[in-house]
Structure formats: C-alpha cells, structure tokens
Design an enzyme around this catalytic site. Structure first.
Site, PDB file in Angstrom:
ATOM      1  N   LYS A  52      49.246  19.353  68.746  1.00  0.00           N
ATOM      2  CA  LYS A  52      47.571  19.171  68.675  1.00  0.00           C
ATOM      3  C   LYS A  52      47.100  19.788  69.957  1.00  0.00           C
ATOM      4  O   LYS A  52      46.190  20.651  70.040  1.00  0.00           O
ATOM      5  CB  LYS A  52      47.049  18.158  68.389  1.00  0.00           C
ATOM      6  CG  LYS A  52      47.562  17.432  67.078  1.00  0.00           C
ATOM      7  CD  LYS A  52      47.433  18.292  65.742  1.00  0.00           C
ATOM      8  CE  LYS A  52      48.530  18.659  64.835  1.00  0.00           C
ATOM      9  NZ  LYS A  52      49.770  18.052  64.947  1.00  0.00           N
ATOM     10  N   HIS A 443      22.028  15.739  57.418  1.00  0.00           N
ATOM     11  CA  HIS A 443      22.197  17.070  57.459  1.00  0.00           C
ATOM     12  C   HIS A 443      21.719  17.790  58.806  1.00  0.00           C
ATOM     13  O   HIS A 443      20.898  16.830  59.327  1.00  0.00           O
ATOM     14  CB  HIS A 443      21.163  17.805  56.415  1.00  0.00           C
ATOM     15  CG  HIS A 443      20.658  19.099  56.449  1.00  0.00           C
ATOM     16  ND1 HIS A 443      21.410  20.146  55.940  1.00  0.00           N
ATOM     17  CD2 HIS A 443      19.592  19.858  57.177  1.00  0.00           C
ATOM     18  CE1 HIS A 443      20.937  21.287  56.372  1.00  0.00           C
ATOM     19  NE2 HIS A 443      19.732  21.223  57.040  1.00  0.00           N
TER      20      HIS A 443
END
Length: 464
Positions: A52, A443
C-alpha cells in the site's frame, strides 16, 4: 529444565496470531506467542502494508503527471525507485516494532524461533539460545502461507520475482510480465505500469480478478488496457527461457503458443500453506492441498489444537485471520463467540482504479437459486467523483427480490476500499433495501453512489 506452562500458545505472529494473543491476554489467559521471522508476519512486513505504501507513491506520481487537469503545473516529474522502496520499508518497520510493543503491553511472552508440536499439548521452540519446552491445553497454529512456485517458473530474484522481490526490486522493469491476476498480481502490475513499465498480465482463468463479479472484472480490464497494460486471459505461461537480462516466455492462448521477451517477471499464482515441519500429520491433523482442515470454529478435530488465517484456507485475507484470532481466544476463554462467515468478509484490491466487494456476485446469487434485483450507479453521475477528477467507476448491488436482503456489493473506482465497509456493516446488521433507502447519505460524498445503487435496483435512482 521444567517446561513452561501457558493457557494458550500461538504459533505465528501475523495478523491472525498476534491478534489472538492480544485478545487471549485481555481475557485473562496466560499467553505465549512464537515467531520465527518478523513480528506482524507477511502482511505487515512483506504484504498488505508495504504494498500500500508503494501504491500510494505511484498514485501521487500519477496525479503529478495529471497536474494540468487540476489547473496546476508540475515540470520534470520523475521518481527515485530506491527512495520509493525505502519509504515502503520504513512504514513496515514502524508497524513491526509496534507489534513488539503490543505484546509487552499485554504481557504476552514472546519466543523468537522455530516451533514444533511433538505431542498433544506440547510445543518445542528452537531459539538462538537453545530449545524451550512449553506446554498448554490450547495451541493455535497461525503459521500463514508463502508464494506458490510453479515448476519451471520458479523465482530467482533477478529475472523472475515473487512478491518479496517485487517489493525490493533489483531494477525498474522496462518490459514486465505478471503471471496471475489476483489481488497481488494486479496490485504489482498497477504499481509498475504507473511508473512506466510496459506491463503484460497473463491469467489462466477466463477473466482477470477472477473472484470478483464478472462486470467489475470487465470494467477493470478496460481501465487497465486504457492505461497501456496488455491483458491476456485464458492464457498460460508454459515455460520461461532465461538468458542474460532477458526472459523469453512461451505463452499459450487457445492451444497456440507464442514467444514474448521480457526483462522482469513477477509470479503471483497463489499461495501454499506453511504446514511443514510442525508435526501436524503425526498428531492426526487433516491437511488438504497444503491447508489445515478445520470446522467453522477453526478447530482441527485434534483436541486443543486450532488453526487460523491463511494456513486454514480461503479467503486469504489478513482481516479474516484477525477475526478468527479473536474468536478462538474467546472460545478458549470459555466464551460463546459467533463463527466467522467467509461470505461476510470484504475483499479489497488497491490497484488503480481500486476494487472492493462483499458477499455474492450476480452469477453466484443466481447459481444459489435467488431471484435477484441488481442496481448500478456510475461514478460519472456523482458530484464528488467529478470534483476529484475520478469519474471512472461503478457501484453494483445485488438484492434478494423476495426479502430485500443485500446479497452482495461490488465496486470499482476511487476509494472504494474505504466505502465497501458501509455495505459490510449493513449485511452484518441484516439490513434490507428499505433500511438502506431510508438512510441519509452526506453530500457531496462518493458514498452517495452506494445509496443510488440501492435505489437503482428498485428503479428509483435519482441521478441517472
């Protein structure tokens, strides 16, 4: 010398073993752990974590090359492979020393050496200082796995590499062949391709990332090809001819063999359980194709002997091993833990774009006899994805049409390895489509696509 006695002995200090030891100690057990090489095992030292770190470097490099797309300028962009590798090794080292600290903190006795189980309830450890004899009613085998080597395709560390060589490469490949397109193969292909290697991936199955949903595999293939990778499916590397600085691969597709030249080869064709040298067969443990056979509670059928993680079979994932470690410790301490359900464990692949999934694929759900509803939502319909400059990807959900149970979720695109957990929690809580539809997603976030994908399965999607 009298044998040292413990309530629980763990053999192997990877993410299965060290977590089992910590949980056992938390529950008041006297615990010993034995490790022959590195605390943290392959995952932490040569697997999940250092890969990673490498992939993060290639991701930043990719973004630097696309600075213009963000209204930024960056000139003469380059990389220093040695420095990239050095950073990755530093990350692994930091975590490795952290495991030693956790063992001390939890008063787990650590032995560095090779373990054997000469008889039931006995463990013998060969250390630098000699042999230690230990006894316990409960012995946990967490010895992990290693790379599978195919005859004729064995690694030599120079021309042909395993994952270990690929993490500390002798050079930057110019023309790279990756054999196998599971998570390990695809992650390395993605890393080296992004840094400029001309990369070919050969997969024996009919599609890359064969455990993923077929639609996600297809999407990934297109994305990788667009990035310049050559993908060969239903293909097999029959032999490798090694010469100075060059490997000629004989690749068979549809019965026809063609030759291709490469300067580096990565073999990522699966794993083999570390079952040798422990004395398991003599104790009566069943071993099937290098993996210890266990029941759903990781019991081997030999009283007081358990096996967890990669050595006990698929799915070969660190988080499965850790969860099994906790379950075993609770079982040994007299608790009544739930068995780990393989189908509720998510898989994550950190290529570019990322891939993540949990539960049944569409094909597997149909095979299991479910009447299904499938929802999809593309990244291009999501404001946050467009703002990030990551408009390629999709979220797919599979529901049982009769009950509304979420059978599976499959994603490809930016940050999906972080998003998948939402569906994992949902499945753990036995959520239905109604629960997910009534959940308010913030959102602007990528997670809104998870909501829309559920809505789409019931023909209620709002933004497409």
């Amino acid at each position: 010398m009298a044998a040292k006695s413990f309530d629980m002995i763990v053999i192997g200090a990877g993410p299965g073993g060290y977590v089992a030891a910590i949980r056992g100690a938390q529950l008041g057990l006297k615990v010993a752990i034995i490790e022959r090489e590195h605390m943290g095992g392959i995952c932490l030292n040569w697997g999940c974590i250092p890969t990673k770190a490498l992939l993060r470097s290639s991701e930043v490099f990719h973004l630097m090359n696309h600075a213009k797309d963000y209204g930024l300028s960056a000139d003469n962009i380059s990389y220093d492979l040695d420095a990239v590798v050095k950073r990755s090794r530093g990350v692994a080292k930091q975590l490795n020393s952290g495991i030693g600290h956790l063992m001390k903190k939890n008063k787990v006795t650590t032995f560095m050496g090779e373990a054997t189980i000469p008889a039931k309830g006995k463990v013998s450890v060969k250390t630098d200082k000699g042999t230690e004899e230990l006894t316990s009613k409960h012995i946990v085998v967490a010895t992990g796995a290693r790379a599978r080597e195919l005859p004729g395709l064995e690694a030599d560390g120079d021309l042909v590499w395993t994952y270990k060589h690929a993490l500390q490469p002798p050079r930057m490949p110019k023309k790279l062949l990756v054999i196998g397109s599971g998570a390990i193969g695809i992650e390395f292909a993605s890393f080296y391709n992004t840094l400029g290697a001309d990369t070919t991936v050969v997969e024996v199955m009919d599609r890359i990332l064969p455990v993923e949903d077929a639609e996600i595999s297809g999407f990934a293939k297109k994305a990788f090809q667009k990035q310049g990778m050559t993908i060969m499916e239903k293909a097999m590397v029959k032999q490798l001819d090694r010469a100075k600085g060059k490997v000629t691969a004989h690749i068979e597709v549809g019965g026809k063999v063609t030759k291709h030249d490469f300067d580096s080869v990565i073999s990522a064709v699966g794993i083999v359980g570390n079952v040798e040298g422990l004395g398991l067969e003599a104790l009566g443990v069943k071993i099937d194709r290098t993996h210890v056979v266990t029941d759903e509670y990781c019991r081997t059928g030999v009283d007081g002997l358990y096996a967890i993680g990669d050595v006990a079979g698929a799915p070969w994932l660190a988080h499965k091993a850790s969860h099994e470690g906790v379950m075993i410790a609770e079982l040994i301490a007299g608790g009544k833990p739930h068995a780990v359900k393989p189908e509720s464990i998510a898989g994550c692949t950190y290529c570019h774009p990322q891939v993540a999934s949990v539960g049944l694929t569409e094909a597997k759900a149909k095979e299991a006899g479910y009447d299904i509803k499938v929802g999809r939502f593309p990244f291009i319909g999501n404001g946050k994805a467009i703002a990030l400059g990551e408009p390629e990807g999709m979220v797919k959900t599979v529901f049982d049409a009769k009950t509304g149970e979420l059978l599976g979720a499959h994603m490809i695109g930016a940050e999906v390895t972080e998003m998948i957990q939402g569906y994992v929690v949902g499945r753990q809580l036995e959520t239905t489509e109604e629960d997910l539809m009534e959940t308010v997603f913030p959102h602007p976030t990528l997670s809104e696509m998870m909501h829309e994908s559920v809505l789409d399965a019931y023909d209620r999607a709002l933004h497409i």
